[in-house]
Design an enzyme around this catalytic site. Structure first.
Site, PDB file in Angstrom:
ATOM      1  N   SER A  33       0.854  -1.196   0.000  1.00 17.54           N
ATOM      2  CA  SER A  33       0.000   0.000   0.000  1.00 17.54           C
ATOM      3  C   SER A  33       0.885   1.239   0.000  1.00 17.54           C
ATOM      4  CB  SER A  33      -0.943  -0.036   1.209  1.00 17.54           C
ATOM      5  OG  SER A  33      -1.919   0.964   1.098  1.00 17.54           O
ATOM      6  N   ASN A  34       0.370   2.362   0.462  1.00 18.14           N
ATOM      7  CA  ASN A  34       1.147   3.601   0.513  1.00 18.14           C
ATOM      8  C   ASN A  34       0.638   4.475   1.650  1.00 18.14           C
ATOM      9  OD1 ASN A  34      -1.006   5.427  -0.544  1.00 18.14           O
ATOM     10  ND2 ASN A  34      -0.834   4.044  -2.292  1.00 18.14           N
TER      11      ASN A  34
END
Ligand code: CTP
Ligand code: CA
Length: 224
Positions: A33-34
């Site tokens: 993810s981020n």
């Protein structure tokens, strides 16, 4: 409401907003993810609703409460976000793609937790594939009268990169911003450039709440 200084300039309009990160499973307990907090997209959804729009917010996982008066669709992966955005896009007058979509996903998420030292479980390698580009895919399907807004999160050359994204994704407006080194992700304010086919505007540093209204102000100008 007008008297209280609340403009209802989006009354009768439908607005689609994508927001937050996407999460791409590696196995049932791990993901790629981020750092997106979703704050900007949620602020845009709230502002659009306040201005009278019928708002659909397609959101990846965030710590934020679903805004009141907004249809919020919760998704996890980029592929799910694309499907939800595709459903809402045809009826949208304005579509704002503020999600930080993960650019890649594990090709084949494992059905069971990957374990150290198990035969066949190579923890050193994950095969990745590129995710669909939601903005580019819907920008290509844009019809007359629809206003498409995208973002460009860059560590350098913001305006030049934003211009490229404006063209390749068929957006009407790209909001360019610098990311990295404590900028943008998770913070409460943001310094951005508005890049359109005709001009570039550098905006003063402002809160994400004010930025949300500034983006909608710019978007409604396309209605003429
Ligand atoms: N975007 C999207 N779907 C993706 C990737 C990006 O809809 N799979 C949208 C984002 O919501 C944003 C714009 O495209 O509005 C630009 O995102 P950004 O990550 O800056 O650009 P990318 O095209 O992914 O290019 P790169 O990350 O390599 O700079
Ligand atoms: Ca990207």
């Amino acid at each position: 409401l007008e008297e209280l200084g609340v403009s209802r300039d989006l009354a009768g309009r439908r607005v689609l907003v994508t927001a937050g990160p996407t999460v791409e499973p590696i196995d049932p307990v791990r993901y790629i993810s981020n750092h997106s907090s979703g704050k900007t997209g949620y602020a845009i959804a709230r502002a659009a609703a306040r201005r009278g729009a019928d708002v659909t917010l397609v959101s990846g996982p965030t710590a934020l409460a679903a805004p009141e008066g907004v249809r919020t669709v919760h998704v996890k992966t980029a592929c799910d976000m694309l499907a939800a955005a595709e459903e809402a896009f045809p009826a949208a007058d304005v579509a704002v793609f503020s999600a930080a979509v993960a650019d890649m996903r594990p090709k084949e998420p494992a059905a069971r937790k990957l374990k150290k030292g198990e035969p066949g479980a190579d923890l050193g390698t994950i095969e990745l594939v590129e995710n669909p580009d939601i903005l580019a895919s819907l920008g290509a399907a844009k019809r007359d009268g629809q206003v498409v807004v995208g973002f460009a999160a860059e560590t350098e050359n913001v305006v030049a990169n934003a211009r490229k994204k404006l063209a390749t994704k068929r957006a009407d407006l790209i909001v360019g911003n610098l990311v990295g080194e404590g900028r943008a992700f998770g913070t409460d304010d943001n310094e951005v450039w508005f890049v359109t086919a005709d001009d570039v505007d550098e905006l003063p540093l402002m809160s994400k709440e004010r930025l949300a209204d500034a983006i909608l102000d710019r978007a409604v100008q396309f209605f003429g």
